[in-house]
Write a protein that holds these residues in place. Sequence first.
Motif, mmCIF file in Angstrom:
data_model
loop_
_atom_site.group_PDB
_atom_site.id
_atom_site.type_symbol
_atom_site.label_atom_id
_atom_site.label_comp_id
_atom_site.label_asym_id
_atom_site.label_seq_id
_atom_site.Cartn_x
_atom_site.Cartn_y
_atom_site.Cartn_z
ATOM 1 N N HIS A 1 -21.341 -67.724 0.230
ATOM 2 C CA HIS A 1 -20.922 -69.062 -0.178
ATOM 3 C C HIS A 1 -21.996 -69.671 -1.074
ATOM 4 N N LEU A 2 -21.583 -70.153 -2.237
ATOM 5 C CA LEU A 2 -22.520 -70.710 -3.204
ATOM 6 C C LEU A 2 -22.060 -72.086 -3.650
ATOM 7 N N GLU A 3 -23.036 -72.869 -4.081
ATOM 8 C CA GLU A 3 -22.747 -74.166 -4.691
ATOM 9 C C GLU A 3 -23.275 -74.129 -6.123
ATOM 10 N N LEU A 4 -22.388 -74.353 -7.084
ATOM 11 C CA LEU A 4 -22.761 -74.283 -8.490
ATOM 12 C C LEU A 4 -22.598 -75.646 -9.150
ATOM 13 N N GLN A 5 -23.520 -75.921 -10.071
ATOM 14 C CA GLN A 5 -23.398 -77.105 -10.905
ATOM 15 C C GLN A 5 -22.813 -76.652 -12.246
ATOM 16 N N ILE A 6 -21.573 -77.006 -12.506
ATOM 17 C CA ILE A 6 -20.848 -76.528 -13.671
ATOM 18 C C ILE A 6 -20.756 -77.630 -14.720
#
Length: 268
Positions: free
Chosen positions: A113-118
């Motif tokens: 599980h990852l959190e990305l700033q797009i």
Amino acid sequence: MKLLKQQTKSQSNQFLWLWQGVWVLCLLLFFGITWVYLWLPLDGATGDSSSITSDGFLVQWLLEERPGGLMVGDIITHMEGYTLEEWLRGIPSVLDQEDGGIVTYNILRGMQHLELQIELTPIPFRAVLARWSLQLLVILCFFIIGSVIFWKRPHEPAARWQMIFFVLLALQYWIDGYNIQPGTLLWGWPFWFHYTLENFSWFLAYASLLMFVLVFPQTNVLIKHFPRIVPWIVLSSGLIVQLATYLQAPTIASAINSGSRVSFIPVV
């Protein structure tokens, strides 16, 4: 006999404007959907209706690869803290209409599980051309074939229905070049505009093909006896089946997924 032919041609001329209007509308839709995607800030990822799953949005292709961005195979579980189903039900957009800004994506990549700033930015037209150059040639051929057939024989029903088929098929291929993008959900209406147009063009194209078969090389007996009722039944069949599919679906995500599968029902 000559008088009968003149009367038939006169009746045909009464509705010629309608067929010409359909041709013009399809041409405008080509430019319209292109204009939307030229300025709309997006994440570069895309997929089709099967990408909309109970777990989230499955990224199947990348129109544009971006450093630190999404990858093929990612499942987007949340955007700005909301699930896919919540976005489909309607979340008020707080995005900057000019550049889109930076949004937070929660994704499942493999087992991680990852959190990305797009960062949302418009997709360059060259990226679409690079990925779909061969398909664009097919689109151009379809549109030219349909247009030439119609403008050469505008009064013949077979030419009219064949024009509708080729022009709508060209439009469908063009829409397919962009396909369903998760980033459009952040803006709301572009997602539904694309999805609705894709499904309408798909089942109407095959409905027009069926109508062509019913009038060429000889007019089917059903068309002779019910010249107005049969076209309406054929053209509306896909819409009716889709509406029934939506009404019985437990979630909006499942309705979109199953609704796309029945959009070609007229060809069955």
